[in-house]
Write an enzyme that holds these catalytic residues in place. Structure first.
Site, PDB file in Angstrom:
ATOM      1  N   CYS A   1      -7.913 -11.098   1.545  1.00 35.99           N
ATOM      2  CA  CYS A   1      -7.888 -10.495   2.875  1.00 35.99           C
ATOM      3  C   CYS A   1      -8.070 -11.569   3.938  1.00 35.99           C
ATOM      4  O   CYS A   1      -9.061 -12.316   3.934  1.00 35.99           O
ATOM      5  CB  CYS A   1      -8.968  -9.436   3.022  1.00 35.99           C
ATOM      6  SG  CYS A   1      -9.009  -8.699   4.676  1.00 35.99           S
TER       7      CYS A   1
ATOM      8  N   ARG B   1       0.852  -1.197   0.000  1.00 31.74           N
ATOM      9  CA  ARG B   1       0.000   0.000   0.000  1.00 31.74           C
ATOM     10  C   ARG B   1       0.885   1.242   0.000  1.00 31.74           C
ATOM     11  O   ARG B   1       1.857   1.322   0.740  1.00 31.74           O
ATOM     12  CB  ARG B   1      -0.898  -0.019   1.231  1.00 31.74           C
ATOM     13  CG  ARG B   1      -1.895   1.109   1.323  1.00 31.74           C
ATOM     14  CD  ARG B   1      -2.692   0.997   2.606  1.00 31.74           C
ATOM     15  NE  ARG B   1      -3.527  -0.193   2.635  1.00 31.74           N
ATOM     16  CZ  ARG B   1      -3.965  -0.768   3.751  1.00 31.74           C
ATOM     17  NH1 ARG B   1      -3.613  -0.288   4.939  1.00 31.74           N
ATOM     18  NH2 ARG B   1      -4.733  -1.839   3.692  1.00 31.74           N
TER      19      ARG B   1
ATOM     20  N   LYS C   1      -3.604   1.814  14.926  1.00 27.63           N
ATOM     21  CA  LYS C   1      -3.514   2.743  13.807  1.00 27.63           C
ATOM     22  C   LYS C   1      -4.156   4.078  14.172  1.00 27.63           C
ATOM     23  O   LYS C   1      -5.049   4.153  15.023  1.00 27.63           O
ATOM     24  CB  LYS C   1      -4.194   2.152  12.575  1.00 27.63           C
ATOM     25  CG  LYS C   1      -5.654   1.780  12.770  1.00 27.63           C
ATOM     26  CD  LYS C   1      -6.171   1.014  11.564  1.00 27.63           C
ATOM     27  CE  LYS C   1      -7.579   0.481  11.808  1.00 27.63           C
ATOM     28  NZ  LYS C   1      -8.052  -0.364  10.699  1.00 27.63           N
TER      29      LYS C   1
ATOM     30  N   LYS D   1      -5.632   7.726  12.249  1.00 22.37           N
ATOM     31  CA  LYS D   1      -6.033   8.245  10.940  1.00 22.37           C
ATOM     32  C   LYS D   1      -6.357   9.734  11.028  1.00 22.37           C
ATOM     33  O   LYS D   1      -7.099  10.167  11.909  1.00 22.37           O
ATOM     34  CB  LYS D   1      -7.238   7.469  10.413  1.00 22.37           C
ATOM     35  CG  LYS D   1      -6.936   5.995  10.178  1.00 22.37           C
ATOM     36  CD  LYS D   1      -8.138   5.233   9.632  1.00 22.37           C
ATOM     37  CE  LYS D   1      -7.769   3.788   9.332  1.00 22.37           C
ATOM     38  NZ  LYS D   1      -8.914   3.020   8.796  1.00 22.37           N
TER      39      LYS D   1
ATOM     40  N   CYS E   1     -16.075  -8.096   6.366  1.00 17.00           N
ATOM     41  CA  CYS E   1     -15.921  -8.328   7.802  1.00 17.00           C
ATOM     42  C   CYS E   1     -16.301  -7.042   8.527  1.00 17.00           C
ATOM     43  O   CYS E   1     -16.545  -6.019   7.885  1.00 17.00           O
ATOM     44  CB  CYS E   1     -14.476  -8.753   8.130  1.00 17.00           C
ATOM     45  SG  CYS E   1     -13.314  -7.380   8.256  1.00 17.00           S
TER      46      CYS E   1
ATOM     47  N   ARG F   1      -1.549   6.721   9.640  1.00 23.78           N
ATOM     48  CA  ARG F   1      -1.737   6.186   8.293  1.00 23.78           C
ATOM     49  C   ARG F   1      -1.748   7.333   7.269  1.00 23.78           C
ATOM     50  O   ARG F   1      -1.489   8.492   7.602  1.00 23.78           O
ATOM     51  CB  ARG F   1      -3.044   5.399   8.232  1.00 23.78           C
ATOM     52  CG  ARG F   1      -3.101   4.197   9.193  1.00 23.78           C
ATOM     53  CD  ARG F   1      -2.145   3.081   8.809  1.00 23.78           C
ATOM     54  NE  ARG F   1      -2.283   1.896   9.659  1.00 23.78           N
ATOM     55  CZ  ARG F   1      -3.117   0.894   9.460  1.00 23.78           C
ATOM     56  NH1 ARG F   1      -3.961   0.930   8.430  1.00 23.78           N
ATOM     57  NH2 ARG F   1      -3.141  -0.143  10.272  1.00 23.78           N
TER      58      ARG F   1
ATOM     59  N   CYS G   1     -13.452  -1.262   6.444  1.00 26.76           N
ATOM     60  CA  CYS G   1     -12.533  -0.571   5.545  1.00 26.76           C
ATOM     61  C   CYS G   1     -13.238   0.267   4.478  1.00 26.76           C
ATOM     62  O   CYS G   1     -12.704   1.282   4.047  1.00 26.76           O
ATOM     63  CB  CYS G   1     -11.593  -1.583   4.886  1.00 26.76           C
ATOM     64  SG  CYS G   1     -10.442  -2.339   6.052  1.00 26.76           S
TER      65      CYS G   1
ATOM     66  N   CYS H   1     -14.929  -3.310   0.005  1.00 29.42           N
ATOM     67  CA  CYS H   1     -13.531  -3.663   0.293  1.00 29.42           C
ATOM     68  C   CYS H   1     -13.130  -4.862  -0.562  1.00 29.42           C
ATOM     69  O   CYS H   1     -13.982  -5.542  -1.130  1.00 29.42           O
ATOM     70  CB  CYS H   1     -13.377  -3.973   1.779  1.00 29.42           C
ATOM     71  SG  CYS H   1     -14.147  -5.535   2.267  1.00 29.42           S
TER      72      CYS H   1
END
Length: 638
Positions: free
Chosen positions: A459, A77, A230, A232, A498, A146, A502, A453
Site C-alpha cells: 500500500c 478489487r 469516493k 460508500k 495509516c 463503491r 480502511c 488493513c
C-alpha cells in the site's frame, strides 16, 4: 431546479484530479493508450483513472533497491454487492491469483476480493477473465459509488435480509458508471454478460426529478467530473450492524410491516473515517439519522443524496471532499432540505429502530429453508495456504465439489451457503483435513473481532505495518490480559498502517493507527457493536512500549468496570482524564502487591439498576457501594 455548482467554490481552482477526470473522455484516457505501451507502469494521470476501473498501481517496498526501478504491480478489487461471489467467479479468482498474482486473495472490509501482485502486462487478461466469470471491478475504486454492502447472512426465512440483498444489488446497478470505457479497454468492446438490466433501475437512472440527472451525457448521474471523492453505501436490517452502518456515506435500513412486506427505508448519512494526522480539519465522523423514505421513492432518494454531494461537495480540497464534511459544514437540517429539493418531496419521520448489535455469523447455522450455511473466520481476510493451514485449498475444493455460492462479510470473513444438510460432514472433513476451523468457539476471541488493513509492503499510503504486525500484537495483548487477571477478556481491536481508516479503527474499542515507523496513534472508547466513535488517546506510541502503556489501563478496567461492562464502554464512561490519572500513579504489579482475584456475586436486574443510579449519584463505584451496604447490614468489623 437546483444549481449544479456550489457557489462557495465556483470561483476557486478545482483540484488537479478534477481536471484529469474532465480530460479522460469518460474514463478512457490515458489508460487505453498507456495499456498498449511496453512498460511496467502507468503515468500519474493514468493511475487516477485506473482506480475507476478497480485497480491501484503499487510497488512492493520489500523489493526496493536504491538506483533500480521499483517493483511495480497492481491490486485489483472486485465489485461484489452484498459480498456475493458466485462459484464460477471464485474459481476464476483463485486461478488468477496463482497464475498472475501472489498466490493469495484478500477479503476486503467492504465485502469484495482483492488480488495482489498482478503485473501490467497481465492486467487486461485478468480483468477480462473476471468479467467473463460474472464478476466486475468497475467502480470498486475511484471517485464514485463503491461496493454496496449488506449483511451477509443468507436467512431465507427472514424477508428483510432478502430485501437488503436485493436493494444493495439494485443500487449498485443504479450507480454503476455508464461509460463504455470499461468494456472497450478490457474486453475490446465486448460486453460479456448480456443480461437485460432491470427496467425499473434503468427508468430510475434516466428519470430527472429535480436536477439529479444530466441529459445528453454518457454519465447521467455522475456527469463529466463524477463525484468529488469516493461514496460508500450500505443496506441493512433493523438491529444488524455487521455492516458498520455509522461509517457509511449513506445507509438504508429495511423497514417492513407486520406481514413482512417491504414498506420503506430509514436513512442515515454522513459517516466516514478517513483523516490525516496533524490536520485537525480532517476527522472521523459517525452518520446521522436523516429520515424515512417509502420503497417506491428509494431510488430517487439515493439519486438525491448523490446529487447533493456531487453538486455541493468540495472539489477544491480533496481532504474536505467527502459527504461527512458537507453535512458537518451545513448541518443535518440544511442537508435534509437540499435532499428534499432534489427528491421533490419531504422526507418522512425516521422510524424507531431496535438496538444495534454486531454479528459475524461464524460457524454452522440453519438458513431457514432446510439448508445450512457456515461462516469461516479468516485472519485479516487473507485467503492463503501456509504450512498446515491450507485455507485456499480448502475453499477451492469445497466450491469445486459442491458448487456453492459465497458471501464475503464486512469483517473480512467468508460464508458458504445453500448447503444441503447431507453434505455437512463432507464439507467439514475438507476443512479439517486442511487445518481450517469452523467452530467459532475455538477461534481466539481477540483474533475473531480484530481487523487490519494490508499496509506494507504494497500500500502506497502505509506509514507502518498492519496486517503483518497484528498477529504478534494480539498475542502480546492476550498475554498481558492474562497477567493482570483478565483471562478470556476480548474486545474489538482494529489496526491500520495509516490514518485513512480502511479497517475502520476509529470505531474500535482499541484502535491502532499508523503514525510513524513502528509507532501508532491509539484510539480508545468505541463500542463493541460499532455504534460510537473512539477518540484519540495517544498520538505516537512506539510499539515496543505496548505492554507498559496498556497494563495500567487494563488494571484500571479490571478494578473499576461495572458488571459485564466492555472495555470500550468502560473507557468512554470513565473518560480519558481518569484513565491518565490512574496510569500516572500506577505501580506495576509484582507477586507482593498483585491484586487478589475478585469474587463475583449476582444481583437481580432491578437491584442492579438501583445500585448503578445510586453509585453514579454518589460518585462511588458499585463495588464500594455494595461492600459498604453488606458491612453495615451484617455488622462486620473490617
Amino acid at each position: 431546479m437546483v444549481k449544479s455548482a456550489p457557489p462557495e467554490i465556483a470561483n476557486r481552482k478545482p483540484s488537479k484530479i478534477e481536471g484529469i477526470k474532465e480530460n479522460s473522455n469518460f474514463l478512457r484516457e490515458p489508460v487505453a493508450t498507456e495499456l498498449l505501451e511496453d512498460t511496467n507502469r502507468f503515468s500519474e494521470k493514468a493511475i487516477q483513472i485506473l482506480k475507476f476501473h478497480g485497480s491501484y498501481q503499487q510497488d512492493n517496498r520489500d523489493n526496493r533497491v536504491k538506483g533500480q526501478e521499483k517493483d511495480y504491480q497492481f491490486m485489483l478489487r472486485t465489485r461484489s454487492p452484498g459480498g456475493f461471489i458466485p462459484p464460477q467467479l471464485y474459481l476464476t479468482l483463485d486461478k488468477l491469483s496463482n497464475e498472475y498474482g501472489n498466490n493469495t486473495m484478500r477479503v476486503t472490509t467492504r465485502q469484495g476480493f482483492q488480488l495482489h501482485g498482478i503485473l501490467k502486462k497481465n492486467l487486461k487478461a485478468t480483468i477480462a477473465a473476471i468479467v467473463k466469470s460474472m464478476g466486475s471491478t468497475l467502480g470498486a475504486c475511484g471517485d464514485l459509488n463503491r461496493n454496496v454492502m449488506a449483511p451477509p447472512a443468507p436467512f431465507k426465512n427472514q424477508p428483510e435480509y432478502q430485501y437488503a440483498w436485493e436493494y444493495a444489488n439494485n443500487i449498485a446497478d443504479l450507480l454503476t458508471p455508464q461509460t463504455g470505457a470499461y468494456y472497450e479497454i478490457w474486453l475490446d468492446g465486448e460486453k460479456a454478460i448480456s443480461g437485460e438490466e432491470d427496467p425499473e433501475i434503468k427508468a430510475a437512472r434516466e428519470r430527472n426529478g429535480n436536477g439529479t440527472v444530466f441529459h445528453d451525457n454518457p454519465e447521467p448521474i455522475y456527469g463529466t467530473h463524477y463525484m468529488p471523492r469516493k461514496f460508500k453505501i450500505c443496506v441493512t436490517v433493523p438491529g444488524d450492524n455487521s455492516v458498520d452502518l455509522y461509517t457509511q456515506d449513506l445507509t438504508l435500513v429495511v423497514i417492513t410491516n407486520d406481514k413482512d412486506e417491504l414498506e420503506g427505508f430509514d436513512i442515515f448519512a454522513g459517516g466516514g473515517l478517513g483523516r490525516t494526522h496533524n490536520k485537525e480539519e480532517t476527522f472521523a465522523r459517525a452518520a446521522d439519522p436523516i429520515g424515512y423514505v417509502a420503497k417506491e421513492d428509494v431510488y430517487d432518494l439515493v439519486k438525491a443524496v448523490v446529487a447533493t454531494q456531487r453538486d455541493y461537495g468540495d472539489r477544491v480540497n480533496r481532504r474536505h471532499a467527502r459527504l461527512k464534511y458537507l453535512i458537518n459544514d451545513w448541518g443535518v437540517e440544511k442537508f435534509q432540505s437540499m435532499v428534499e429539493k432534489y427528491l421533490g418531496k419531504p422526507l418522512e419521520a425516521f422510524k424507531p429502530l431496535p438496538e444495534w448489535k454486531y454479528k459475524d455469523f461464524l460457524g454452522w447455522n440453519e438458513q431457514g429453508d432446510g439448508k445450512l450455511f457456515v461462516g469461516i473466520s479468516i485472519d485479516n481476510g487473507r485467503v492463503k495456504d501456509e504450512g498446515s493451514f491450507q485455507l485456499k485449498t480448502a475453499v477451492r475444493e469445497i466450491v469445486e465439489q459442491f458448487n456453492l455460492p459465497i458471501r464475503l462479510t464486512p469483517n473480512h470473513n467468508l460464508i458458504f451457503y445453500d448447503i444441503d444438510p447431507e453434505n455437512q460432514i463432507a464439507i467439514e472433513k475438507i476443512l479439517k483435513d486442511n487445518g481450517v476451523n469452523s467452530n467459532p468457539e475455538k477461534v481466539n476471541s481477540l483474533v475473531r473481532y480484530a481487523m487490519a488493513c494490508p499496509a506494507l509492503p504494497t500500500c502506497g499510503l502505509a506509514i507502518t505495518e498492519s496486517e503483518r504486525a497484528i498477529p504478534s500484537i494480539l498475542q502480546r495483548i492476550e498475554k498481558l490480559l492474562n497477567k493482570v487477571g483478565l483471562k478470556n477478556e476480548h474486545f474489538v481491536i482494529r489496526m491500520t498502517g495509516c490514518p485513512n481508516g480502511c479497517a475502520r479503527p476509529y470505531m474500535a474499542e482499541l484502535g491502532f493507527v499508523g503514525s510513524a515507523p513502528e509507532a501508532y496513534q491509539i484510539w480508545l472508547g468505541g463500542s463493541p457493536n460499532q455504534t460510537r466513535l473512539a477518540e484519540p488517546y495517544v498520538n505516537k506510541l512506539p510499539i515496543n512500549e505496548l505492554e507498559s502503556f496498556l497494563e495500567p489501563i487494563f488494571v484500571y478496567f479490571r478494578n473499576s468496570r461495572e458488571q459485564e461492562e466492555s472495555f470500550g464502554d468502560f473507557c468512554a464512561r470513565v473518560g480519558f482524564d481518569e484513565i491518565r490519572k490512574f496510569s500516572e500513579n500506577y505501580k506495576p504489579e509484582t507477586s507482593n502487591n498483585k491484586r487478589k482475584p475478585s469474587h463475583r456475586i449476582t444481583v437481580r436486574n432491578e437491584i442492579y439498576t438501583h445500585l448503578k443510579e445510586i453509585a453514579n449519584s454518589q460518585g462511588k463505584s458499585m463495588t464500594d457501594l455494595v461492600n459498604e451496604a453488606v458491612v453495615e447490614y451484617l455488622n462486620i468489623k473490617c
